[in-house]
Motif scaffolding. Structure first.
Motif, mmCIF file in Angstrom:
data_model
loop_
_atom_site.group_PDB
_atom_site.id
_atom_site.type_symbol
_atom_site.label_atom_id
_atom_site.label_comp_id
_atom_site.label_asym_id
_atom_site.label_seq_id
_atom_site.Cartn_x
_atom_site.Cartn_y
_atom_site.Cartn_z
ATOM 1 N N VAL A 3 0.839 -1.196 0.000
ATOM 2 C CA VAL A 3 0.000 0.000 0.000
ATOM 3 C C VAL A 3 0.874 1.246 0.000
ATOM 4 C CG1 VAL A 3 -1.620 1.361 1.365
ATOM 5 C CG2 VAL A 3 -1.994 -1.080 1.068
ATOM 6 N N VAL A 4 1.897 1.242 0.870
ATOM 7 C CA VAL A 4 2.743 2.432 1.005
ATOM 8 C C VAL A 4 3.482 2.716 -0.303
ATOM 9 C CG1 VAL A 4 4.755 3.407 2.169
ATOM 10 C CG2 VAL A 4 3.001 2.228 3.502
ATOM 11 N N VAL A 5 4.100 1.696 -0.855
ATOM 12 C CA VAL A 5 4.873 1.911 -2.087
ATOM 13 C C VAL A 5 3.953 2.270 -3.251
ATOM 14 C CG1 VAL A 5 6.374 0.806 -3.794
ATOM 15 C CG2 VAL A 5 6.763 0.417 -1.358
ATOM 16 N N GLY A 6 2.860 1.511 -3.392
ATOM 17 C CA GLY A 6 1.920 1.773 -4.482
ATOM 18 C C GLY A 6 1.333 3.166 -4.391
ATOM 19 N N ALA A 7 0.915 3.559 -3.183
ATOM 20 C CA ALA A 7 0.278 4.851 -3.011
ATOM 21 C C ALA A 7 1.279 5.987 -3.204
ATOM 22 C CB ALA A 7 -0.359 4.942 -1.626
ATOM 23 N N THR A 8 2.510 5.789 -2.748
ATOM 24 C CA THR A 8 3.522 6.840 -2.883
ATOM 25 C C THR A 8 3.765 7.165 -4.351
ATOM 26 O OG1 THR A 8 4.569 5.984 -0.907
ATOM 27 C CG2 THR A 8 5.843 7.547 -2.208
ATOM 28 N N ASN B 3 7.582 -5.590 -5.448
ATOM 29 C CA ASN B 3 7.942 -5.551 -6.858
ATOM 30 C C ASN B 3 7.190 -4.411 -7.552
ATOM 31 O OD1 ASN B 3 9.445 -6.513 -8.937
ATOM 32 N ND2 ASN B 3 8.009 -8.141 -9.495
ATOM 33 N N VAL B 4 7.947 -3.454 -8.092
ATOM 34 C CA VAL B 4 7.310 -2.294 -8.726
ATOM 35 C C VAL B 4 7.751 -2.212 -10.176
ATOM 36 C CG1 VAL B 4 6.930 0.186 -8.568
ATOM 37 C CG2 VAL B 4 7.481 -1.096 -6.520
ATOM 38 N N GLN B 5 6.809 -1.825 -11.062
ATOM 39 C CA GLN B 5 7.197 -1.603 -12.460
ATOM 40 C C GLN B 5 8.164 -0.424 -12.526
ATOM 41 O OE1 GLN B 5 3.780 -0.808 -14.846
ATOM 42 N NE2 GLN B 5 2.693 -2.637 -14.107
ATOM 43 N N LEU B 6 9.182 -0.596 -13.351
ATOM 44 C CA LEU B 6 10.157 0.477 -13.521
ATOM 45 C C LEU B 6 9.461 1.726 -14.075
ATOM 46 C CD1 LEU B 6 12.988 0.360 -12.686
ATOM 47 C CD2 LEU B 6 13.703 -0.197 -15.007
ATOM 48 N N ASN B 7 8.466 1.481 -14.950
ATOM 49 C CA ASN B 7 7.686 2.568 -15.527
ATOM 50 C C ASN B 7 7.100 3.478 -14.446
ATOM 51 O OD1 ASN B 7 6.374 3.954 -17.671
ATOM 52 N ND2 ASN B 7 4.493 2.841 -17.205
ATOM 53 N N TYR C 189 -1.699 13.047 -2.144
ATOM 54 C CA TYR C 189 -1.195 11.937 -1.347
ATOM 55 C C TYR C 189 -2.269 11.363 -0.443
ATOM 56 C CZ TYR C 189 3.484 11.508 -3.024
ATOM 57 O OH TYR C 189 4.548 11.213 -3.826
ATOM 58 N N LEU C 190 -3.092 12.228 0.141
ATOM 59 C CA LEU C 190 -4.178 11.728 1.000
ATOM 60 C C LEU C 190 -5.122 10.844 0.197
ATOM 61 C CD1 LEU C 190 -5.082 14.818 3.209
ATOM 62 C CD2 LEU C 190 -4.239 12.604 3.972
ATOM 63 N N ILE C 191 -5.527 11.360 -0.983
ATOM 64 C CA ILE C 191 -6.456 10.600 -1.819
ATOM 65 C C ILE C 191 -5.806 9.304 -2.304
ATOM 66 C CG2 ILE C 191 -7.691 10.608 -4.026
ATOM 67 C CD1 ILE C 191 -9.075 12.255 -1.991
ATOM 68 N N GLY C 192 -4.559 9.411 -2.745
ATOM 69 C CA GLY C 192 -3.846 8.233 -3.247
ATOM 70 C C GLY C 192 -3.790 7.127 -2.204
ATOM 71 N N PHE C 193 -3.395 7.498 -0.986
ATOM 72 C CA PHE C 193 -3.295 6.495 0.073
ATOM 73 C C PHE C 193 -4.664 5.902 0.390
ATOM 74 C CE2 PHE C 193 1.020 7.736 0.804
ATOM 75 C CZ PHE C 193 1.586 6.614 1.382
ATOM 76 N N LEU C 194 -5.643 6.781 0.495
ATOM 77 C CA LEU C 194 -6.994 6.322 0.821
ATOM 78 C C LEU C 194 -7.491 5.328 -0.214
ATOM 79 C CD1 LEU C 194 -8.511 7.283 3.263
ATOM 80 C CD2 LEU C 194 -9.869 8.749 1.775
ATOM 81 N N GLU C 195 -7.239 5.664 -1.491
ATOM 82 C CA GLU C 195 -7.744 4.830 -2.569
ATOM 83 C C GLU C 195 -7.050 3.467 -2.594
ATOM 84 O OE1 GLU C 195 -9.300 6.646 -6.579
ATOM 85 O OE2 GLU C 195 -7.371 5.696 -6.849
ATOM 86 N N VAL C 196 -5.710 3.501 -2.518
ATOM 87 C CA VAL C 196 -4.968 2.242 -2.555
ATOM 88 C C VAL C 196 -5.336 1.386 -1.349
ATOM 89 C CG1 VAL C 196 -2.664 1.219 -2.537
ATOM 90 C CG2 VAL C 196 -3.103 3.249 -3.898
ATOM 91 N N ALA C 197 -5.505 2.024 -0.188
ATOM 92 C CA ALA C 197 -5.865 1.270 1.018
ATOM 93 C C ALA C 197 -7.265 0.684 0.879
ATOM 94 C CB ALA C 197 -5.779 2.173 2.247
#
Lengths: 404, 288
Positions: B7-12, B134-138, B243-251
Motif C-alpha cells: 500500500v505504502v509503495v503503491g500509493a507513494t 515488486n514495482v514496475q520500472l515505468n 497523497y491523502l487521496i492516493g493512500f486512501l484509494e490504494v488502502a
C-alpha cells in the motif's frame, strides 16, 4: 404597459389585447402544440412544399412529447439555478429519485402510478432538502462541485445494487400512466402537454412573485438580501425543494409515459445533467420561458441530427506522413459531436439565450417599423428626439430582465 | 506487513501522478478563479498525441512526451484565447463551455480513433524491488518525472519573475493590476502551463492504463477532490491532497473492496466540502 410606449406604432396596432407581443407568440405556440394531434387525424403535412414538410404522425407526437418532458426538466433547473444562482450540476438526481421511486413502487408492489408518482415527488422534495442544505454553506463553484458529485455517487450506488435498481439497463415493466400506451400517442401527448403547462404556470407564477424577486436578489448579492432583513437560507431551501419536487414530478411522469423508462441513461447519466443546463442557458437562463423553449429545441435538434442519413468526410490520421485522409462517416454517428459544436457556437453567439435574443431582435424590428409614425406623438405633436433616445435606452435596459 | 508495504509503495508512486493531474487544475482555479472542466480533455489529448507519435509514426516515447507537452499546451492556449478569455468574468459560463468542449473532444476521439483502447509504450520496461515490493520500472520513472515537474513548477512560481506575477494575480487581481501585471497575459501563461502539465500527465496515465476517449473523466473528478481537499490554488495543498487521496484509494482497494475505488474520492470530496470548504491550505475565493 407604460404610457410612454403608446404612440401608435405597429406594435400597439398588432395587439389590441394589451398583452406583450411575446406573450401572444408564446400563447400561439401553445395553441399550436395543442392542435398538433388534430392535424395527424387530417393526415396533413405542415411546412413549405419542396423545401421541408413536417408530417404529423404518431412518431412525431412521441418525439414532441419527449421534448416536452425535457423542457420540464430544464424549467425545474432554471427555477433554482437560473434564479438563485445556485448552479446545480446534478439535477438528474431529482429526476432519478422521482422516476425510480415511482417505478419501483409500481413494479415491486403493484401500486398504481396515480399513487406511486406522488410518493416519488415527495422523495424528490426530500432529496432537494438534502442537496439544498449544503447550498446554505457553500458558494459558487464549491456548490456546483457538490451537485456535480451527487449524481456520480447515486449512479455508483445504482450500479452497486444492480439487483434492486437494474444497473445500467434500468428497470422494466412499469405501467403506463392511466394505461395510455404509445400505440396512439394522442392521449399521452396531451397528458405531457397538460403537465408542461401546469409546471410552466407554477414556476412562472412563483418566479414572478415576491419570492422570485428574492431569488434573483440572492443571485446578485446574497449579503444584501441578508442585510435587508430577509433570510436567504429559507429562500434557497424553498427554491431547491420546489425545483426538486417539480423535477421529480416530471421524472416520475416521464417514466410512466410511452417514451421514458427508469434507466440511468435517460434519467441521470452525466450527459442528462449537462444537457439540462445547456437547454436552460441556450433558451435564456433565469426566465423559465427560455428553459422551456430551450429544452424543446434541444431535444428536437438532437433527434433531427441523429436521423440525418447523409455521410460527411471525417479526417482519419494515417500511418505515413501524409497526415490525414478523409473517410465518409454517417452523420448520425457524429450527431453528438455536431450537437456539442452547435451548442458551443450558440452559447458564444447568444450569451443571453435564444428567447432574450429573439425578444431584442423583435423589439428592434418593431421599433424600426413604427419609427415612421412614431415621430408623430399621440397628442399630434412631434416626438422629441431626446424622448425617443431615452425610450430606446430604457428598452435596452429592460431587455435584460423579464419583468415587463 | 507485506500488504502494508505494498500500500505504502503503491500509493507513494501513484500519488505523485495524481498530484501532477490536479496541479494544472488548481493553477487555473487559483489564478483565474474559474473551473476548467476541459482539464480531462487535455489529459486525453496528451495521451492520444503520445499514442500517435509512438504507435503510428513509430517514434520514441520520450518524443511522444515532448509532443504531448506541445500539443496540450497549444490546446490550453487556444481554449483560453478562443473561448475562455471573453467569458472569464462569468465562472458559470466558463464551467459550461469548457464542459461542452470536453464533450466535443471526447466525441472527436471517439469518431477518429473508435472506442478501442490504444496502448502507449512504457517509459522504461522491467521491474524493480522497492522495500520488498515488486514495482514496475515505468511507475518509478513516472514518480520521479512527476516530482521533477512539480518541483520545477514550484521553483517557477516562487523564484522567477513571471512566476511571482502569477502568484500575485492569484492573490489579488486589483493589487497585481496596480503594479502593472497584465492579468490576461498571466491567465494565458496559466492555461498554457496547465494544459502542458495535463498533457504530460495524460501520457503517464496512458503508459500504464491505455488511451481511450473518456479517459479524462476520472482524472477530472480526482482533480476536484484534490483541489478542494488541498485548498484553492495552493500547489503544496494539491500535492498533500493527492497523497491523502492516493493512500486512501490504494488502502480501500487493498483492505476493503476493489469495487469502491471510484467512490472513495467522491465521498471524501463531499465530506471535506461540508466540514471545511476552504480546504487544508485554502483561503477565500478571490473576488474577480
Amino acid at each position: 404597459m407604460s404610457g410612454d410606449t403608446v404612440s401608435g406604432g405597429l406594435f400597439e396596432r398588432l395587439n389590441s389585447s394589451g398583452l406583450s407581443l411575446r406573450y401572444v407568440i408564446g400563447l400561439l405556440g401553445l395553441v399550436f402544440l395543442a392542435v398538433l394531434p388534430l392535424l395527424s387525424e387530417l393526415e396533413l403535412g405542415i411546412g413549405v412544399p419542396g423545401l421541408f414538410v413536417l408530417v404529423v404522425d404518431n412518431l412525431l407526437l412521441l418525439k414532441i412529447m419527449a421534448a416536452l418532458y425535457f423542457g420540464m426538466f430544464a424549467m425545474s433547473w432554471d427555477a433554482v439555478s437560473g434564479y438563485t444562482g445556485q448552479i446545480s450540476f446534478g439535477h438528474g438526481v431529482f429526476f432519478a429519485v422521482g422516476g425510480y421511486t415511482s417505478a419501483l413502487l409500481n413494479i415491486e408492489f403493484g401500486i398504481d402510478p396515480l399513487l406511486s408518482i406522488p410518493v416519488g415527488v415527495l422523495l424528490s422534495a426530500i432529496a432537494g432538502i438534502v442537496i439544498g442544505v449544503p447550498a446554505l454553506r457553500l458558494r459558487g463553484p464549491y456548490l456546483s462541485l457538490v451537485t456535480l458529485v451527487a449524481p456520480l455517487i447515486l449512479l455508483q450506488i445504482f450500479i452497486w445494487r444492480s439487483d434492486v435498481f437494474g444497473g445500467e439497463r434500468g428497470l422494466i415493466g412499469q405501467d403506463n400512466f392511466l394505461g395510455f400506451s404509445g400505440a396512439d400517442a394522442t392521449m399521452p401527448y396531451y397528458v405531457a402537454l397538460a403537465l408542461f403547462v401546469f409546471i410552466f404556470a407554477v414556476l412562472f407564477v412563483v418566479t414572478r412573485s415576491d419570492a422570485g424577486k428574492v431569488f434573483t436578489a440572492i443571485r446578485e448579492d446574497e449579503d444584501a438580501v441578508a442585510a435587508a432583513g430577509l433570510n436567504p437560507a429559507k429562500f434557497k431551501i424553498f427554491a431547491f425543494v420546489l425545483s426538486a419536487a417539480v423535477g421529480g414530478l416530471a421524472g416520475a411522469m416521464f417514466v410512466h409515459s410511452p417514451v421514458g423508462g427508469p434507466r440511468p441513461s435517460e434519467l441521470m447519466s452525466v450527459m442528462i445533467n449537462v444537457e439540462v443546463i445547456i437547454a436552460a442557458i441556450l433558451g435564456g437562463m433565469g426566465t423559465i420561458v427560455g428553459a422551456a423553449v430551450g429544452g424543446i429545441f434541444l431535444s428536437l435538434l438532437q433527434d433531427a441530427l441523429s436521423n440525418i442519413g447523409d455521410t460527411v468526410a471525417v479526417p482519419i490520421p494515417l500511418t505515413d506522413l501524409s497526415l490525414v485522409f478523409s473517410l465518409p462517416v454517417p452523420v448520425h454517428q457524429i450527431d453528438f459531436l455536431l450537437f456539442a459544436v452547435i451548442t458551443l457556437v450558440l452559447l458564444l453567439a447568444l450569451p443571453g439565450g435564444i428567447v432574450r435574443a429573439g425578444v431584442r431582435w423583435g423589439r428592434r424590428v418593431l421599433r424600426r417599423r413604427s419609427d415612421r409614425d412614431e415621430t408623430v406623438a399621440t397628442d399630434g405633436g412631434i416626438d422629441a428626439p431626446e424622448r425617443r433616445a431615452y425610450r430606446t435606452f430604457a428598452d435596452e435596459l429592460r431587455g435584460e430582465d423579464d419583468e415587463h | 506487513m507485506s500488504a502494508l508495504a505494498e500500500v505504502v509503495v503503491g500509493a507513494t508512486t501513484i500519488s505523485a501522478l495524481y498530484a501532477l493531474v490536479a496541479i494544472g487544475f488548481t493553477l487555473i482555479f487559483g489564478v483565474g478563479g474559474v473551473l476548467n472542466l476541459a482539464h480531462g480533455a487535455s489529459i486525453a489529448i496528451g495521451a492520444y498525441t503520445a499514442y500517435y507519435v509512438t504507435r503510428v509514426y513509430g517514434l520514441d516515447i520520450w518524443l511522444g512526451i515532448l509532443a504531448a507537452l506541445a500539443v496540450a499546451s497549444l490546446f490550453g492556449a487556444v481554449l483560453y484565447l478562443g473561448l475562455v478569455k471573453r467569458i472569464q468574468d462569468e465562472p458559470i459560463m466558463v464551467m459550461i463551455t469548457t464542459l461542452v468542449t470536453a464533450v466535443a473532444i471526447e466525441q472527436v476521439f471517439l469518431v477518429v480513433f473508435g472506442t478501442q483502447p490504444k496502448t502507449i509504450p512504457s517509459l522504461l520496461a522491467g521491474n524493480v524491488g522497492v522495500a520488498g515490493v515488486n514495482v514496475q520500472l515505468n511507475m518509478v520513472v513516472v514518480f520521479v518525472l512527476s516530482w521533477l515537474v512539480i518541483g520545477g513548477l514550484f521553483a517557477f512560481v516562487n523564484y522567477t519573475k513571471p512566476g511571482k506575477a502569477l502568484l500575485a494575480t492569484s492573490m489579488t487581481h486589483k493589487g497585481a493590476a496596480l503594479v502593472g501585471i497584465e492579468a490576461d497575459r498571466i491567465n494565458l501563461v496559466t492555461w498554457v502551463l496547465a494544459g502542458g502539465i495535463a498533457g504530460v500527465a495524460g501520457v503517464f496515465l496512458g503508459s500504464f492504463q491505455t488511451a481511450y476517449p473518456t479517459m479524462g473523466q476520472t482524472p477530472l473528478v480526482l482533480s476536484f477532490t484534490i483541489v478542494v481537499l488541498g485548498g484553492i490554488g495552493s500547489i503544496k495543498g494539491s500535492v498533500l491532497g493527492a497523497y491523502l487521496i492516493g493512500f486512501l484509494e490504494v488502502a480501500t482497494v487493498e483492505f476493503i473492496d476493489a469495487s469502491l475505488t471510484g467512490l472513495t474520492p467522491l465521498i471524501v470530496l463531499v465530506l471535506v466540502l461540508l466540514a471545511k470548504p476552504e480546504g487544508l491550505f485554502g483561503r477565500e475565493l478571490v473576488e474577480a
